[in-house]
Design a protein around this motif. Structure first.
Motif, PDB file in Angstrom:
ATOM      1  N   TRP A  16       0.827  -1.205   0.000  1.00 40.44           N
ATOM      2  CA  TRP A  16       0.000   0.000   0.000  1.00 40.44           C
ATOM      3  C   TRP A  16       0.866   1.262   0.000  1.00 40.44           C
ATOM      4  O   TRP A  16       1.989   1.258   0.526  1.00 40.44           O
TER       5      TRP A  16
ATOM      6  N   LEU B  12      -9.428  -8.289   3.831  1.00 43.61           N
ATOM      7  CA  LEU B  12      -8.045  -8.514   3.383  1.00 43.61           C
ATOM      8  C   LEU B  12      -7.599  -9.940   3.710  1.00 43.61           C
ATOM      9  O   LEU B  12      -6.744 -10.496   3.020  1.00 43.61           O
TER      10      LEU B  12
ATOM     11  N   THR C  64       2.528   1.580   7.594  1.00 44.56           N
ATOM     12  CA  THR C  64       2.126   1.220   6.225  1.00 44.56           C
ATOM     13  C   THR C  64       3.006   0.094   5.684  1.00 44.56           C
ATOM     14  O   THR C  64       2.507  -0.827   5.028  1.00 44.56           O
TER      15      THR C  64
ATOM     16  N   THR D 220      -9.912  -6.907  -2.006  1.00 41.08           N
ATOM     17  CA  THR D 220      -8.758  -6.026  -1.810  1.00 41.08           C
ATOM     18  C   THR D 220      -9.198  -4.562  -1.829  1.00 41.08           C
ATOM     19  O   THR D 220      -8.792  -3.763  -0.968  1.00 41.08           O
ATOM     20  N   ASP D 221     -10.047  -4.217  -2.773  1.00 42.79           N
ATOM     21  CA  ASP D 221     -10.510  -2.823  -2.883  1.00 42.79           C
ATOM     22  C   ASP D 221     -11.305  -2.386  -1.657  1.00 42.79           C
ATOM     23  O   ASP D 221     -11.044  -1.339  -1.078  1.00 42.79           O
TER      24      ASP D 221
ATOM     25  N   TRP E 217      -5.140   4.968   1.875  1.00 39.68           N
ATOM     26  CA  TRP E 217      -4.110   4.164   1.238  1.00 39.68           C
ATOM     27  C   TRP E 217      -4.504   3.788  -0.195  1.00 39.68           C
ATOM     28  O   TRP E 217      -5.693   3.649  -0.498  1.00 39.68           O
ATOM     29  N   ARG E 218      -3.487   3.661  -1.037  1.00 41.97           N
ATOM     30  CA  ARG E 218      -3.694   3.133  -2.385  1.00 41.97           C
ATOM     31  C   ARG E 218      -3.039   1.752  -2.443  1.00 41.97           C
ATOM     32  O   ARG E 218      -1.881   1.600  -2.030  1.00 41.97           O
ATOM     33  N   TYR E 219      -3.750   0.795  -2.968  1.00 36.28           N
ATOM     34  CA  TYR E 219      -3.173  -0.535  -3.096  1.00 36.28           C
ATOM     35  C   TYR E 219      -2.370  -0.621  -4.387  1.00 36.28           C
ATOM     36  O   TYR E 219      -2.810  -0.152  -5.440  1.00 36.28           O
TER      37      TYR E 219
ATOM     38  N   GLU F 170       0.943  -8.745   4.181  1.00 39.29           N
ATOM     39  CA  GLU F 170       0.622  -9.321   2.864  1.00 39.29           C
ATOM     40  C   GLU F 170       1.670 -10.363   2.437  1.00 39.29           C
ATOM     41  O   GLU F 170       1.324 -11.403   1.854  1.00 39.29           O
TER      42      GLU F 170
ATOM     43  N   THR G 146      -9.161  -2.240   1.433  1.00 42.73           N
ATOM     44  CA  THR G 146      -8.318  -1.033   1.434  1.00 42.73           C
ATOM     45  C   THR G 146      -9.135   0.200   1.793  1.00 42.73           C
ATOM     46  O   THR G 146      -8.677   1.066   2.556  1.00 42.73           O
ATOM     47  N   GLU G 147     -10.353   0.279   1.279  1.00 48.02           N
ATOM     48  CA  GLU G 147     -11.201   1.427   1.641  1.00 48.02           C
ATOM     49  C   GLU G 147     -11.523   1.406   3.138  1.00 48.02           C
ATOM     50  O   GLU G 147     -11.565   2.448   3.780  1.00 48.02           O
TER      51      GLU G 147
END
Lengths: 186, 186, 186, 186, 186, 186
Positions: free
Chosen positions: E2, E43, F63, E59-60, F2-4, F70, E63-64
């Motif tokens: 991330w 996750l 982070t 995953t989306d 966060w951006r994956y 993961e 992450t949100e």
């Protein structure tokens, strides 16, 4: 084995009942950074220390922490002794009373029963001792939080003294850490 | 407060490594009916006993249980000392090793961390002491289970001795219960 | 298996809303010495009792404890039914509301979810039954604590009745204990 | 209140001892998606359902789940009855024996004591019932996992039957969800 | 992996301190139906989804949910920032202060530390996704409970927005469930 | 927020199935000193750090720890992917399968669900950071335990790399501690 000596390590003599103060000091009986947590952590780790110096230090400090548990229990006992149902309700301690009457019980301030999940042991003296150094720092900080909440000098004095011991123990663990670091364990 | 005396209440001298036996004796370190559970239960309850006799008995037995914790830890330590990775795997103790290395840790046989939820305190001497009597009976039974599982006399002897102490403590609590029953508390 | 019969074992008819009283009675729904704890303890232990008499007694009392769970839930429900947000806040029940709305939930008074760690089973009838005798004593004491906190006779009457049942069950377990003691099990 | 009827909802007649199979079926006694979890979830939620239909359905299914708890316990009991210490060790059940002897205990497969944290209640009928629908799906899946692990038809038949009941209950909860959805609650 | 982007998914700008409101919003940080529970649930489950569509969706949304955890923490932080000891006591937050000072901590409203026991994973995509649909419904209901308790529009707006996201996620999981249902998995 | 980014921080490419190795690496997913524990600890503490430097460091390391979670999950997934029921039984993973099928779940090696009780936050930057330093030491030691248990280089390489990151993070926290020590906070 241990011999009990019928005296407190530091005198407790609280003359003013204050059940609400008891409900926060409780965290040092059975909370994450409590004296009980400290005692069990050190007495547990000693079996795997690499030399007598480490074993002895953990035994000594662990034994002293048992005396601190006793001090905290005495504070809790004096702060609540003789409280009426109305006083307990006013202090929000009716929940405590419903479940335990006037007995003590090792929980944190929220009523979570003490759990060994609060401490660790990973089989590495440097890592174990770094946990102990952190534990002493955290217990010091919790005593500072409690002192912020306290108003009675009879309560504040033992809290200050206990806070002081955390700093002394931190130093002792720091020296042991330096000692093992030099030995280049692992 | 307590003074540490560097000797065991009963000698432990296990010459044969047996990590799998360690993995079941573990329950008497940090399980529901463990020596740790007993020690903390009695040392907690003593603050609210109605007379000196009760306070003293709980302090004495609680202090002895701390010595039993030490005996159990010594057994665990001797049963695993020097075990190779292969021996640990064969005994199903790789899980233990992954998380704690060769350190001890107060869990039950399944790896559940010790929790104060295992014992109680309800503010009533008769009820508290009846819990203690039950605790001694249950610990006795667990020692019998462990003796069923043990094959080495060096392990069996201390287990037999600890079992015996549970019976003695049960009797002492029974006498205190009878004493308080006569006083017609509550 | 069980058949549900749509009536309470003892009538509950609370006319005066009192969310704060609900927040302490809660311990008898999901706390350490709760009716739920008792029901599950007895229904669990029955499988390993050495004769039909023991199995039947544990089934009967376990089944009655389920009826007591229902009584406690009915009390909790009546004590909170229709409470406004302001009433809940005044009673310190906004925490409960945030998480459960007006639903019930088996926790102790502090909000700890019910756990089977509150009860035991060690494979020895005498030890198991001594735990049950202690459980009945402790539940009796908790009802006495609750009666101390209660002010409404509609609340006090069922609490007194439930307390009485604990004493009766204690006697029944005592007789079973004497019966097994004579058989010299283990 | 409930009446006990001395028969199982579905017959259990396991003739071949298999302690290892018992150690995995255990999860349906005291694990996250267990019959116990289901019974307590539904019997808890019924107090806040908005109409009699919902209350009755939750009471009925909750009562049936108690019968399923009994079936699972009977399976555990038959799978382990009379096992020798050697058989228990071979099945990895010496940990279980050390702590519980031949008693049952509501844990998951790993030995974690049952906790009410496994289920929920948020004060909203649609949300509560969606949790129930999910619970039935998850229990179905766990039975499928267990059937994958089973080899004895005496074990597989009751597991298949219990799996079937989860599907029926899912449908019943789905219909109740649709009913409340139409009422536009909240 | 991330990348952190230093902005909130939805702006939080609370100008009025309100520690008591913080003490209930807390449940969406570390409670059973919290954003943290949601993030870890999704996750975790993604590794065993049967196709890329399922893995990507989990995953989306997972992450949100991390971004929602951050929003909740920001709300808690703004609601308590600069509170005096007296304000904390008045809000019943002296327990929180004793143990954590002004730090945050992932518990539910009652102070129970977050546990993974709040969510599940049973190895069956339909069952796992039905749990997720239920989780979104329950989180929606908890936000509604919190909105009932809130009085400040700066607090209500983000709660309304978060509630809305639960409904959107529910729909997305419903579509994935329908997709897998058609594929006739298991 | 966060951006994956769909790539691992360090490549995982395990070609040899080994469910038993998975069952010990599991502790770094959901155990006391796990990557999950680290991620949540740092992301939680950042709200109360006294300057931007502290907030930024905790956000960055927190982070990165999510990326380590993961990696661990990917290892667990590759080590068990496609295992037959017989392979799972041989590895003692039938318990895992019974409850979760082939899904992952954040527990320690013994199956204890992850709990936030594993980490702390006491409202004092020096104490909080000392906990973090200890956490990095403990995680390093656990990776060393795991490397002792591992035999496949595809497993050992990522473990070595993760161990290395713990040492780097320890240094970064040490520098932050020194920085705050100089500022003489509290």
């Amino acid at each position: 084995m241990w011999r009990y000596e019928k005296r407190l390590e530091f005198p407790i003599n609280i003359k003013k009942r204050d059940p609400r103060m008891a409900s926060v000091i409780l965290t040092q009986y059975g909370g994450p950074d409590s004296e009980l947590s400290a005692a069990l952590r050190y007495l547990n780790q000693r079996y795997n220390m690499p030399d007598e110096r480490g074993k002895a230090l953990l035994t000594d400090i662990g034994t002293e922490e048992l005396a601190h548990v006793e001090m905290i229990c005495t504070m809790l006992s004096q702060l609540t002794k003789g409280a009426t149902i109305e006083e307990l309700k006013a202090a929000g301690m009716d929940k405590q009373y419903s479940q335990r009457g006037m007995d003590l019980f090792p929980t944190d301030s929220f009523g979570n029963p003490f759990t060994a999940a609060y401490f660790g042991a990973v089989g590495d003296p440097l890592a174990d001792i770094s946990e102990n150094m952190a534990a002493e720092q955290k217990a010091r900080a919790v005593y500072e939080n409690l002192i912020d909440l306290a108003t009675d000098d009879d309560v504040i004095q033992p809290l200050l003294w206990l806070r002081e011991r955390e700093i002394v123990h931190f130093q002792m663990f720091k020296q042991l850490w330096d000692h093992y670091k030099k030995l280049d364990l692992k």
